[in-house]
Design a protein around this motif. Structure first.
Motif, PDB file in Angstrom:
ATOM      1  N   PHE A 138      40.469  44.809  72.649  1.00  0.00           N
ATOM      2  CA  PHE A 138      41.364  44.350  71.585  1.00  0.00           C
ATOM      3  C   PHE A 138      40.816  44.647  70.192  1.00  0.00           C
ATOM      4  O   PHE A 138      41.202  44.014  69.212  1.00  0.00           O
ATOM      5  CB  PHE A 138      41.651  42.846  71.704  1.00  0.00           C
ATOM      6  CG  PHE A 138      42.175  42.422  73.041  1.00  0.00           C
ATOM      7  CD1 PHE A 138      43.361  42.926  73.540  1.00  0.00           C
ATOM      8  CD2 PHE A 138      41.456  41.526  73.821  1.00  0.00           C
ATOM      9  CE1 PHE A 138      43.841  42.526  74.775  1.00  0.00           C
ATOM     10  CE2 PHE A 138      41.930  41.128  75.056  1.00  0.00           C
ATOM     11  CZ  PHE A 138      43.118  41.637  75.543  1.00  0.00           C
ATOM     12  N   GLY A 139      39.858  45.596  70.074  1.00  0.00           N
ATOM     13  CA  GLY A 139      39.275  45.952  68.782  1.00  0.00           C
ATOM     14  C   GLY A 139      38.273  44.953  68.262  1.00  0.00           C
ATOM     15  O   GLY A 139      37.766  45.077  67.147  1.00  0.00           O
ATOM     16  N   PRO A 142      34.372  42.841  73.718  1.00  0.00           N
ATOM     17  CA  PRO A 142      34.879  42.247  74.968  1.00  0.00           C
ATOM     18  C   PRO A 142      35.491  40.871  74.707  1.00  0.00           C
ATOM     19  O   PRO A 142      34.825  39.959  74.221  1.00  0.00           O
ATOM     20  CB  PRO A 142      33.629  42.145  75.846  1.00  0.00           C
ATOM     21  CG  PRO A 142      32.684  43.155  75.276  1.00  0.00           C
ATOM     22  CD  PRO A 142      32.950  43.177  73.799  1.00  0.00           C
ATOM     23  N   SER A 143      36.782  40.737  74.992  1.00  0.00           N
ATOM     24  CA  SER A 143      37.503  39.499  74.690  1.00  0.00           C
ATOM     25  C   SER A 143      38.338  39.073  75.889  1.00  0.00           C
ATOM     26  O   SER A 143      38.640  39.867  76.778  1.00  0.00           O
ATOM     27  CB  SER A 143      38.410  39.684  73.466  1.00  0.00           C
ATOM     28  OG  SER A 143      37.692  40.196  72.370  1.00  0.00           O
ATOM     29  N   SER A 144      38.736  37.818  75.894  1.00  0.00           N
ATOM     30  CA  SER A 144      39.604  37.289  76.954  1.00  0.00           C
ATOM     31  C   SER A 144      40.681  36.421  76.332  1.00  0.00           C
ATOM     32  O   SER A 144      40.470  35.765  75.297  1.00  0.00           O
ATOM     33  CB  SER A 144      38.800  36.469  77.969  1.00  0.00           C
ATOM     34  OG  SER A 144      38.240  35.323  77.362  1.00  0.00           O
ATOM     35  N   VAL A 145      41.840  36.419  76.978  1.00  0.00           N
ATOM     36  CA  VAL A 145      42.954  35.608  76.508  1.00  0.00           C
ATOM     37  C   VAL A 145      43.637  34.973  77.711  1.00  0.00           C
ATOM     38  O   VAL A 145      43.710  35.575  78.789  1.00  0.00           O
ATOM     39  CB  VAL A 145      43.966  36.458  75.697  1.00  0.00           C
ATOM     40  CG1 VAL A 145      44.546  37.574  76.548  1.00  0.00           C
ATOM     41  CG2 VAL A 145      45.095  35.588  75.139  1.00  0.00           C
ATOM     42  N   SER A 146      44.111  33.765  77.571  1.00  0.00           N
ATOM     43  CA  SER A 146      44.814  33.078  78.654  1.00  0.00           C
ATOM     44  C   SER A 146      45.894  32.183  78.069  1.00  0.00           C
ATOM     45  O   SER A 146      45.794  31.732  76.913  1.00  0.00           O
ATOM     46  CB  SER A 146      43.853  32.244  79.509  1.00  0.00           C
ATOM     47  OG  SER A 146      43.294  31.196  78.739  1.00  0.00           O
ATOM     48  N   PRO A 186      33.617  38.018  70.750  1.00  0.00           N
ATOM     49  CA  PRO A 186      32.306  37.854  70.097  1.00  0.00           C
ATOM     50  C   PRO A 186      32.410  37.427  68.635  1.00  0.00           C
ATOM     51  O   PRO A 186      31.496  36.804  68.099  1.00  0.00           O
ATOM     52  CB  PRO A 186      31.688  39.254  70.218  1.00  0.00           C
ATOM     53  CG  PRO A 186      32.381  39.891  71.368  1.00  0.00           C
ATOM     54  CD  PRO A 186      33.779  39.349  71.327  1.00  0.00           C
ATOM     55  N   LEU A 187      33.504  37.748  67.962  1.00  0.00           N
ATOM     56  CA  LEU A 187      33.639  37.441  66.549  1.00  0.00           C
ATOM     57  C   LEU A 187      34.212  36.054  66.295  1.00  0.00           C
ATOM     58  O   LEU A 187      33.764  35.345  65.383  1.00  0.00           O
ATOM     59  CB  LEU A 187      34.527  38.493  65.869  1.00  0.00           C
ATOM     60  CG  LEU A 187      33.990  39.928  65.895  1.00  0.00           C
ATOM     61  CD1 LEU A 187      34.954  40.863  65.186  1.00  0.00           C
ATOM     62  CD2 LEU A 187      32.603  39.994  65.240  1.00  0.00           C
TER      63      LEU A 187
END
Length: 269
Positions: A138-139, A142-146, A186-187
């Motif tokens: 997602f720029g 490493p990210s996650s969404v739920s 991470p941000l």
């Protein structure tokens, strides 16, 4: 011998006047009550009693819901279903499917006996739980969404026997929708919960196909947004047992962006 002669004379005295008038004697009114407390059933489905009134018969062991129709309107039932939907286009890159389950409890109202014979109402409560999630870059690394959706509904089913096999109905009530979305990277991370309450009005119909199979279709109108966001359900109800049914079919939105299936079953009494 005298007692036997007296009994025969009494019986003839009760029968002969009816024969003379061209009528058949009705012995059922003289039938004593059985040990269970019930009197024999006549063709009308009611048992005569000695005070001249009528006592309605109900044999729980022989009761069979299918003697009326194979639909669910007008029944006590408790059910559970598994739901599977393809994701809307805006979240398809995150998760290709939305999965969840629903449960429903339905109870006929006490005032049905005061309504016209071809009308009825049920109260029902239901709960729907759906969720999806995924991960990617997602720029932001490493990210996650739920996202999780829970919907609680309480309402009234009002139905009409248009014919013996066709029953249109409308569901009215209140629905509360709780949406919880979370994002982690991470941000930064964030979580947002939203509660939305709305009025529902869902038209539908049940149609008997056989003595054990009915078709049920419902249009769940989105009263907060546009008609294009409304959902439809089309299902078959099958009864392998008089108290057990299976239920499944298709579900989707009227815009054609989301489509899937729903399957489950329940018990009726």
């Amino acid at each position: 011998k005298k007692i036997l002669q007296f009994s025969l004379a009494t019986l003839l005295a009760s029968v002969l006047p009816s024969i003379a008038q061209g009528q058949t004697a009705d012995y059922s009114v003289y039938t004593p009550m059985m040990e269970s407390g019930y009197a024999p059933v006549v063709e009308s489905g009611y048992a005569p009693v000695f005070d001249g009134g009528y006592a309605e018969m109900f044999d729980e062991e022989s009761y069979d819901p299918l003697r009326d129709d194979p639909g669910l309107l007008g029944r006590h039932f408790l059910e559970g279903q598994f739901v599977y939907l393809n994701s809307p286009s805006e979240i398809r890159s995150i998760d290709k499917s939305i999965k969840g389950y629903s449960t429903t409890l339905n109870v006929p109202v006490a005032w049905n006996k005061y309504l016209p014979e071809n009308m009825g109402q049920d109260v029902y409560v239901s709960m729907l739980s759906l969720g999806y999630g995924g991960s990617g870059d997602f720029g932001l690394g490493p990210s996650s969404v739920s996202a999780d959706l829970k919907m609680f509904t309480a309402g009234l089913n009002s139905y009409l026997y248009l014919t013996e096999d066709i029953r249109p109905f409308v569901q009215t009530g209140i629905s509360q929708q709780i949406t919880d979305v979370s994002f982690n990277s991470p941000l930064f991370s964030f979580s947002n919960a939203d509660i939305n309450t709305r009025f529902i009005i869902n038209p539908g119909v049940e149609i008997d196909i056989t003595d054990q199979i009915a078709w049920r279709s419902v249009l769940e109108i989105d009263t907060d947004d546009t008609f294009d966001s409304s959902m439809y359900r089309s299902e078959l109800i099958v009864w392998p047992k008089s108290w057990l049914y299976l239920r499944g079919g298709i579900v989707g939105d009227t815009q054609g962006d989301t489509f899937g299936g729903i399957i489950g079953g329940g018990i009726a009494w």
